[in-house]
Scaffold this motif. Structure first.
Motif, PDB file in Angstrom:
ATOM      1  N   LEU A 104       2.539  19.946   3.789  1.00 55.67           N
ATOM      2  CA  LEU A 104       1.609  19.293   4.707  1.00 55.67           C
ATOM      3  C   LEU A 104       2.362  18.551   5.803  1.00 55.67           C
ATOM      4  O   LEU A 104       2.000  18.591   6.983  1.00 55.67           O
ATOM      5  N   LEU A 105       3.459  17.877   5.435  1.00 56.32           N
ATOM      6  CA  LEU A 105       4.204  17.094   6.405  1.00 56.32           C
ATOM      7  C   LEU A 105       5.046  17.969   7.328  1.00 56.32           C
ATOM      8  O   LEU A 105       5.313  17.599   8.472  1.00 56.32           O
ATOM      9  N   LEU A 106       5.485  19.125   6.839  1.00 56.47           N
ATOM     10  CA  LEU A 106       6.378  19.972   7.627  1.00 56.47           C
ATOM     11  C   LEU A 106       5.656  20.989   8.501  1.00 56.47           C
ATOM     12  O   LEU A 106       6.257  21.523   9.435  1.00 56.47           O
ATOM     13  N   VAL A 107       4.369  21.253   8.204  1.00 57.36           N
ATOM     14  CA  VAL A 107       3.729  22.370   8.875  1.00 57.36           C
ATOM     15  C   VAL A 107       3.686  22.187  10.386  1.00 57.36           C
ATOM     16  O   VAL A 107       3.930  23.129  11.153  1.00 57.36           O
TER      17      VAL A 107
ATOM     18  N   ALA B 204      -4.989   7.604   4.976  1.00 54.10           N
ATOM     19  CA  ALA B 204      -5.253   7.650   6.417  1.00 54.10           C
ATOM     20  C   ALA B 204      -4.313   8.613   7.144  1.00 54.10           C
ATOM     21  O   ALA B 204      -4.741   9.354   8.038  1.00 54.10           O
ATOM     22  N   PHE B 205      -3.038   8.613   6.787  1.00 51.60           N
ATOM     23  CA  PHE B 205      -2.097   9.486   7.483  1.00 51.60           C
ATOM     24  C   PHE B 205      -2.376  10.954   7.177  1.00 51.60           C
ATOM     25  O   PHE B 205      -2.322  11.809   8.059  1.00 51.60           O
ATOM     26  N   PHE B 206      -2.702  11.270   5.924  1.00 47.15           N
ATOM     27  CA  PHE B 206      -3.023  12.651   5.588  1.00 47.15           C
ATOM     28  C   PHE B 206      -4.306  13.094   6.275  1.00 47.15           C
ATOM     29  O   PHE B 206      -4.448  14.259   6.652  1.00 47.15           O
TER      30      PHE B 206
ATOM     31  N   GLY C  18       0.843  -1.191   0.000  1.00 47.66           N
ATOM     32  CA  GLY C  18       0.000   0.000   0.000  1.00 47.66           C
ATOM     33  C   GLY C  18       0.870   1.229   0.000  1.00 47.66           C
ATOM     34  O   GLY C  18       2.037   1.182   0.399  1.00 47.66           O
ATOM     35  N   GLU C  19       0.315   2.341  -0.436  1.00 44.49           N
ATOM     36  CA  GLU C  19       1.107   3.563  -0.500  1.00 44.49           C
ATOM     37  C   GLU C  19       1.457   4.050   0.897  1.00 44.49           C
ATOM     38  O   GLU C  19       0.856   3.637   1.893  1.00 44.49           O
ATOM     39  N   ALA C  20       2.419   4.940   0.983  1.00 44.35           N
ATOM     40  CA  ALA C  20       2.825   5.501   2.271  1.00 44.35           C
ATOM     41  C   ALA C  20       1.642   6.192   2.927  1.00 44.35           C
ATOM     42  O   ALA C  20       0.939   6.984   2.298  1.00 44.35           O
ATOM     43  N   GLY C  21       1.408   5.863   4.209  1.00 40.86           N
ATOM     44  CA  GLY C  21       0.357   6.525   4.968  1.00 40.86           C
ATOM     45  C   GLY C  21      -1.004   5.897   4.847  1.00 40.86           C
ATOM     46  O   GLY C  21      -1.971   6.386   5.447  1.00 40.86           O
ATOM     47  N   VAL C  22      -1.120   4.794   4.103  1.00 38.93           N
ATOM     48  CA  VAL C  22      -2.450   4.235   3.873  1.00 38.93           C
ATOM     49  C   VAL C  22      -2.946   3.382   5.042  1.00 38.93           C
ATOM     50  O   VAL C  22      -4.122   3.051   5.135  1.00 38.93           O
TER      51      VAL C  22
END
Length: 742
Positions: free
Chosen positions: A278-281, A253-255, A42-46
């Motif tokens: 999005l990841l750094l904010v 899911a992670f987003f 699965g993709e990263a964060g799924v």
């Protein structure tokens, strides 16, 4: 220290994945009768890790022992066998008595995976091309024994970071596990598997195995996103908010977590849709000291130990704790589950933070990691120390420090039979060679770094390490790990260098390697290369290289052109090997000589010689000759009509080669057993033996032997169509470049 800190962004409610979880639970039930193998992509964060955690909890409730291990990324480098070492360590802790009994008698070899079992075997892998295979076989049997009565779930995460040795071992387990209450579960990030990613061929290979289940995780639908947000916020979210987050996260899911928390904290305005932003904010919302610690952790690898982090951060204890607490409270950092240290809660955030570092900042952090580790080697686990130090110095761009560290890491990889990693490290050493000052290179010695390649003309203590020594090590490592094209390129380059600086012994050694590679790549029969090697050593004093050239030529001739010249070469190889005290070459040449004696009609003397070699090789532990003896001696016995004697020896050979992990020798043993059983009229048993020879873990030529035997059986039974099909199958395995008499 911070293990009780709650993470706000993780939903306490497990959302969706009912079908996937049911698949895993069914596999757990089936494991009571047969080992189960599963791949989760699965993709990263799924949500792969969350699914695995939920399944692991369910497995523990049903009495299973769960042994997790993750692939460790250090910059662009994976640690050899890292997930297996971690998982076996947990298994040993959970089931100490069963583990000790299962490993009994093999602790020295298994210490290559789990160093705390004891010192690794002193007998290194020199000329032992099956060293890795033997380690893999012992690992498979260890897992089967530990899981004989107790269900074991082996979890290997993040295969997209796996080193080549880990990939090879996983493939071996998926192909060969036959017994035990065992579930082997591996995860990988599918969006990282680009066309040239090294995991892609393994996935394609495993897709062809009926025993491996693939589980692909998709993104959440709107209803699942709604339930996830409600779990995170502990209240019903507004429908407009759900729609917005669902649209922007696209169901990842992670987003969803990141957007839900950002919105709840009032950070939604101005938040861009850029993945990196999005990841750094939320990292950028941390106090400056916490941001600094996050940057340090990001460059240290997948996990950074407490004491190492303290040495690199150079903060007071209280300040470091507060910075870590801020990172953990924000769900950016998390305590490591398997050691005293910290990691990013999600690898995507670590990658974003690392990518945000300035080039000079990255090299400075790596230098501080390297200096801290040099000052106190106990800061990291012993089995990771050498590899991590090499990586830190390399990424610090300090060639003078990096070269010895990389060479040390290559020796450690060789000791563990991690030949793919050894090759990569040696190629890195060759890259560094010309930029390192001569004064540094002069301190390096072959006795420390070069094992396969002795002919330097003086004692190792006197000789400096040469670039050709690295090329020789790399050529052998490439051949042993299956990277034959890379090995061939290195060999050809070495021979070009030797044209400029003639050295007959070194050149002859490389020509023998080229002969082996030419044959294994099906580009010729290898005789021209051996002929060149023989010309180079002609007239030179006896040496190990000279003996090996003669032994290789005699072995080739035994199969292609047996006769007086072949016997003379074998006799000289034995004589030279004795002069220089090389027992493995002597025994190998004596085995060839015995076969040639039988072929020439001196049957009793030849067979006595071969039996003596088998016993002597077993006594001295020369495993490759032991395996070859259990192939060649029964073949010769069959050739003179002693089929019953051959069959008995071959049955022993199955057990011996399997115990030693000599996969190709085992394949040849099965094929020869099929031939002897066929001669004895036991055709059904012969067919079963031939099918064993065709197992996928054997290489092409042993499998060809199995196909040939099935062709003969079909012919004798009158099934011409099946005989033709099996003959064509054998031809595809044998290829066309080496038309041996058989």
């Amino acid at each position: 220290m911070l293990t009780d800190v709650e993470t706000k962004s993780v939903s306490p409610v497990f959302v969706g994945r009912s079908t996937e979880l049911a698949t895993l639970r069914t596999a757990l039930t089936r494991a009571t009768t047969d080992p189960q193998a599963l791949l989760i992509g699965g993709e990263a964060g799924v949500g792969k890790t969350r699914l695995v955690e939920e399944f692991a909890a369910a497995a523990r409730r049903r009495g299973a022992v769960v042994a997790p291990g993750g692939c460790v990324e250090i910059g662009a480098d994976g640690l050899p066998f890292a997930p297996f070492s971690t998982a076996l360590r947990r298994l040993r802790r959970e089931l100490p008595d069963q583990f000790a009994a299962a490993a009994s008698g093999q602790e020295e070899e298994l210490a290559r995976l789990l160093p705390e079992l004891g010192a690794a075997a002193a007998r290194e892998a020199r000329r032992d091309e099956q060293g890795m295979a033997r380690l893999f076989e012992l690992t498979a049997r260890l897992l089967e024994r530990v899981a004989a009565e107790q269900t074991v779930v082996l979890v290997l995460e993040d295969l997209h970071w796996a080193d080549a040795s880990t990939r090879h071992l996983l493939a071996y387990l998926f192909r060969t596990l036959r017994t035990g209450r065992l579930v082997v579960l591996a995860t990988y990030r599918s969006d990282d598997i680009h066309r040239r990613h090294p995991l892609r061929p393994l996935l394609a290979e495993l897709d062809r195995l009926r025993t491996v289940q693939r589980v692909e995780l998709g993104r959440f639908n709107r209803e699942e996103v709604h339930r996830q947000i409600a779990g995170i916020l502990a209240r019903e979210p507004e429908p407009d908010r759900v729609d917005d987050i669902f649209e922007r996260s696209d169901g990842n899911a992670f987003f969803v977590e990141e957007l839900a928390v950002a919105a709840d904290e009032g950070c939604c305005t101005g938040l861009t849709d850029s993945l990196r932003d999005l990841l750094l904010v939320r990292v950028e919302g941390l106090p400056e000291s916490a941001q600094r610690v996050a940057r340090i952790v990001a460059e240290g690898g997948s996990t950074v130990e407490d004491r190492l982090l303290a040495a690199v951060a150079r903060l007071s204890e209280d300040d470091l704790i507060e910075a870590l607490r801020a990172g953990v409270n924000a769900s950016i950092l998390a305590p490591a589950p398997d050691r005293d240290g910290y990691r990013f809660r999600h690898s995507l955030v670590r990658e974003a933070v690392s990518d945000d570092l300035l080039p000079g900042e990255r090299s400075r952090l790596n230098r501080r990691y390297a200096e801290a580790l040099e000052a106190d080697p106990t800061l990291v686990p012993a089995d990771e120390r050498v590899t991590r130090l090499a990586s830190y110095w390399y990424h610090a761009h300090d060639a003078a420090k990096a070269l010895p560290a990389v060479l040390d890491a290559s020796v450690e990889a060789r000791r563990r039979h991690a030949y793919s990693e050894q090759l990569r490290l040696l190629e890195r050493a060759m890259e560094l060679w010309d930029v390192v000052p001569e004064t540094v290179r002069a301190t390096l010695r072959p006795v420390d770094y070069a094992e396969v390649y002795p002919p330097c003309g003086c004692t190792p203590e006197q000789a400096p390490l040469r670039y050709l020594d690295l090329m020789a090590e790399a050529a052998v490592a490439g051949r042993l790990c299956g990277e034959r094209e890379r090995s061939m390129k290195i060999t050809k380059r070495a021979l070009r260098l030797l044209d400029e600086e003639p050295d007959p012994l070194r050149a002859a050694w490389f020509w023998v390697q080229r002969s082996r590679l030419t044959q294994s790549l099906a580009r010729g029969d290898g005789w021209a290369e051996l002929g060149t090697a023989q010309e180079l050593v002609r007239g030179l004093p006896p040496s190990e290289v000279h003996a090996e050239v003669l032994a290789s030529a005699a072995s080739w001739s035994m199969l292609h052109e047996p006769g007086p010249e072949a016997m003379a070469a074998a006799e000289r190889a034995v004589e030279y090997a004795r002069m220089v005290g090389c027992h493995d070459i002597e025994l190998n040449a004596r085995l060839t000589l015995g076969g040639l004696m039988v072929d020439a009609g001196d049957i009793d003397t030849g067979l006595a010689e071969m039996y003596d070699v088998k016993e002597r090789a077993t006594e001295l532990g020369v495993d490759m000759v032991v395996g070859r003896a259990h192939v060649n001696l029964p073949s010769v016995l069959e050739g003179v009509g002693r089929s019953e004697e051959a069959a008995g020896l071959l049955r022993d050979g199955v057990d011996v080669t399997r115990r030693l992990g000599l996969l190709d020798s085992e394949g040849w043993v099965w094929g020869n057993l099929a031939e002897s059983l066929h001669s004895l009229g036991r055709w059904d048993e012969a067919a079963r033996a031939a099918h064993h020879a065709q197992r996928s873990e054997h290489s092409a030529k042993p499998r060809a032997g199995g196909s040939m035997r099935l062709a003969y059986l079909a012919y004798d039974r009158g099934d011409m169509a099946e005989a033709a099909r099996r003959l064509a199958e054998a031809r595809t395995f044998f290829g066309t470049h080496d038309p041996m008499p058989q």
